[in-house]
Design an enzyme around this catalytic site. Sequence first.
Site, PDB file in Angstrom:
ATOM      1  N   LYS A 115      -6.751  24.923  20.171  1.00  6.76           N
ATOM      2  CA  LYS A 115      -8.057  24.257  20.328  1.00  6.76           C
ATOM      3  C   LYS A 115      -7.725  22.740  20.305  1.00  6.76           C
ATOM      4  CE  LYS A 115     -11.600  26.863  18.073  1.00  6.76           C
ATOM      5  NZ  LYS A 115     -12.188  27.202  17.221  1.00  6.76           N
ATOM      6  N   GLN A 150     -13.924  24.299  11.012  1.00  3.24           N
ATOM      7  CA  GLN A 150     -13.189  25.780  11.325  1.00  3.24           C
ATOM      8  C   GLN A 150     -14.141  26.756  10.103  1.00  3.24           C
ATOM      9  OE1 GLN A 150     -11.770  27.245  14.397  1.00  3.24           O
ATOM     10  NE2 GLN A 150     -12.245  28.788  13.038  1.00  3.24           N
ATOM     11  N   ASP A 184     -20.193  22.973  18.061  1.00  2.00           N
ATOM     12  CA  ASP A 184     -20.208  24.765  17.990  1.00  2.00           C
ATOM     13  C   ASP A 184     -21.762  24.895  17.976  1.00  2.00           C
ATOM     14  OD1 ASP A 184     -17.809  26.494  17.367  1.00  2.00           O
ATOM     15  OD2 ASP A 184     -17.757  25.680  15.489  1.00  2.00           O
TER      16      ASP A 184
END
Length: 300
Positions: free
Chosen positions: A54, A98, A121
Amino acid sequence: MTATRIDGKEFSARVRADVATHVARLKADHGITPGLAVVLVGEDPASQVYVRSKGKQTVEAGMQSFEHKLPVETAQSDLLNLVARLNADPAVHGILVQLPLPDHMDEAAVINAIDPAKDVDGFHISNVGRLATGQSAMVPCTPLGCLMLLRDTFGSLSGKTAVVIGRSNIVGKPMAQLLLRDSCTVTIAHSRTADIAEVVRRADIVVAAVGRPQMVPGDWIKPGAVVIDVGINRIDAPELGEGKTRLVGDVDFDSVAQVAGAVTPVPGGVGPMTIACLLANTLTACCRAANLPEPEGLTA
Ligand code: NDP
C-alpha cells in the site's frame, strides 16, 4: 463457450494511472497532495506485506504515505490517541487501520473512532449507513473494485440479476448494496442458503466471496454470466513440487470458464483492484475535503 478472462491486473494499472493523473492535477492547480496514513499493530506477516505494498503504490501515485507501526502490546487507548491525531492532521486525507487487530482490541471501537470522511476502507458505521441509504459514502475497496470491473464489462448493470455469495461486512454486504444501487436485482447467498446451485444459476452476475477454495463449479453458472471471484485461498500444489502451494479463488476457474461469458482469474483478478481502489478512495476523500469535484469513474 470459453469465457473472456477479466484482467484485473491490467485494469488496476489503468485505475492507478488515472489516480496519478488526478493527483498531479491537484498539486499543479491547487497545491494539494493527497495523504494516506496506514496503521499496523503487531507483526502479522500477511498484514506487513499488504502495508508495504500500500505504501509503495501510494507513493507511486504521487501521494504522501504515512506509515505507523505499533507493537502488538500497544494499549487500545494509545491506538485511539494516534487515530485522533490523524483525524486532526490536515495532511492526512485517508486513514486505514490494518485488520485484524490484536485480540485485546475492539475492532469496531477503533474503526468507528476514525473520522468517517477519512475512512478510506469504508468500514465506519456511518459510511455503512450512508451506503445503505444511498448517500455519498466511502465505499469498501474490494467491492468497489468488483463494481468497476462489472461496469467495465457490462456498461450499465441496470436490470441484471445478481447473486453475491457471502454476507460479510467487508465484502458480501457492501457488494450487494452497490449492485442494488446500480439497479440490479440482488440476492445474497450464504452458508444457510437452500439449494444454492439453483439460486446462483439464475444470475447474470455472480460475485463469490466465501473463502472456500473452488467451491463454485461451472454447472452452477448460467451460460454467458459474468463471474467475479473475490476469494483468495492457498492450497497445496504437489504438482508444482513437494511442499508447494498455490493461490485459487472461490470459483473453479476451469469449469466456470467453459460456461460463463467472462470470469476473473485468481490471482490477477479482484486482488490488484483492492489497493487501486484504496488510492482512488484517498483521492476522493481529498477532493471532498477541499470541496473540489470528485474524480470521475473512480467512485461508486
Ligand atoms: P468471511 O469469512 O467473513 O465471510 C464468508 C462468507 O461466506 C460468510 O457470509 C459465509 O456465510 C459464507 N459461506 C461460507 N461457507 C459457505 C458455503 N458453503 N456456502 C455459501 N456461503 C458460504 O469472508 P470475507 O468476506 O472476508 O472474504 C471472503 C473471501 O474473499 C476470502 O477468500 C478472502 O480471502 C477474500 N478476500 C479477498 C479480498 C481481495 O482483495 N481480493 C479482500 C477481502 C477478502 P455465513 O455468514 O452463513 O457464515
